[in-house]
Design a protein around this motif. Structure first.
Motif, short mmCIF file in Angstrom:
data_model
loop_
_atom_site.label_atom_id
_atom_site.label_comp_id
_atom_site.label_asym_id
_atom_site.label_seq_id
_atom_site.Cartn_x
_atom_site.Cartn_y
_atom_site.Cartn_z
N GLU A 83 42.59 41.88 31.77
CA GLU A 83 43.34 42.78 32.01
C GLU A 83 44.73 42.50 31.73
OE1 GLU A 83 43.06 44.77 35.87
OE2 GLU A 83 41.27 43.64 36.44
N ILE A 84 45.67 43.53 31.35
CA ILE A 84 46.92 43.52 31.27
C ILE A 84 47.70 44.52 32.23
CG2 ILE A 84 48.94 43.73 29.59
CD1 ILE A 84 46.82 43.66 27.24
N ASP A 85 48.68 43.72 32.86
CA ASP A 85 49.30 44.36 33.87
C ASP A 85 48.46 44.98 34.95
OD1 ASP A 85 51.91 43.56 32.90
OD2 ASP A 85 51.87 45.54 31.53
N PRO A 86 47.50 44.02 35.29
CA PRO A 86 46.66 44.70 36.39
C PRO A 86 47.40 45.04 37.74
CG PRO A 86 46.67 42.31 36.46
CD PRO A 86 47.42 42.84 35.38
N HIS A 87 46.56 46.13 38.46
CA HIS A 87 47.28 46.80 39.70
C HIS A 87 46.37 46.11 40.84
CE1 HIS A 87 49.70 49.66 37.63
NE2 HIS A 87 48.63 49.74 36.95
N ALA A 139 43.44 36.44 42.74
CA ALA A 139 43.22 35.47 41.46
C ALA A 139 44.35 34.44 41.61
CB ALA A 139 43.85 36.19 40.18
N ASP A 140 43.58 33.22 41.19
CA ASP A 140 44.29 31.85 41.19
C ASP A 140 45.44 31.69 39.96
OD1 ASP A 140 42.84 30.89 43.36
OD2 ASP A 140 41.60 29.83 41.88
N LEU A 148 45.98 34.86 36.93
CA LEU A 148 46.74 35.74 36.80
C LEU A 148 48.05 35.03 36.45
CD1 LEU A 148 47.70 38.88 36.78
CD2 LEU A 148 48.05 38.53 39.30
N PHE A 149 48.74 35.31 35.25
CA PHE A 149 50.07 34.96 35.00
C PHE A 149 50.95 35.97 34.47
CE2 PHE A 149 46.76 31.93 33.26
CZ PHE A 149 47.09 30.91 33.84
#
Length: 156
Positions: free
Chosen positions: A142-146, A152-153, A36-37
């Protein structure tokens, strides 16, 4: 939630990083744990972010970045020399080993043992991928995941 990656999006991705010789340096696909970034937070280079902007969920990107746009160029200032006695508590160092060192600010920094010559031990604090062209293969999941960052690393 946006339909495409924007300059401030959080993005959940699978990625593979390969070196010029084709060897894999890192891959989230190996352990099925995506990364996740957040774009714009300084954790990714502007050149890498530019390749992600505009991608949609399910989108893929494959590209190469030169060292200065990926993990940076090798800085001679980040290569330091220690005495063997500095390693008394840590045990006998081995060339290629990654060890943690305490920085002046108290934070731990990884360093790679590059050379052992008599009483002198050379430690490289550059990122292990610094100075190399990196080939990226990225899938946007995913984009802007909730979800929580702990799912995630974060990489970078």
């Amino acid at each position: 939630m946006s339909d495409s990656v924007q300059s401030n999006s959080a993005v959940l991705v699978h990625f593979t990083l390969k070196l010029a010789d084709g060897s894999t340096a890192e891959s989230t696909r190996n352990n099925a744990k995506p990364a996740l970034f957040r774009l714009g937070d300084g954790s990714l280079s502007p050149a890498l972010e530019n390749h992600l902007i505009g991608l949609s969920v399910g989108g893929k990107a494959a590209f190469a970045l030169e060292a200065q746009d990926a993990f940076g160029s090798i800085s001679p200032d980040l290569i330091q020399y220690f005495s063997r006695r500095d390693f008394v508590d840590a045990g006998e160092p081995e060339i290629g080993a990654i060890m943690l060192f305490s920085g002046m600010d108290g934070n731990e920094m990884p360093g790679v043992i590059r050379e052992i010559s008599g009483d002198s031990i050379t430690v490289d604090f550059n990122h292990p991928l610094a100075g190399q062209t990196i080939h990226f293969d990225i899938d946007v999941l995913e984009i802007d995941p909730h979800l929580e960052m702990s799912n995630a690393d974060p990489v970078g």
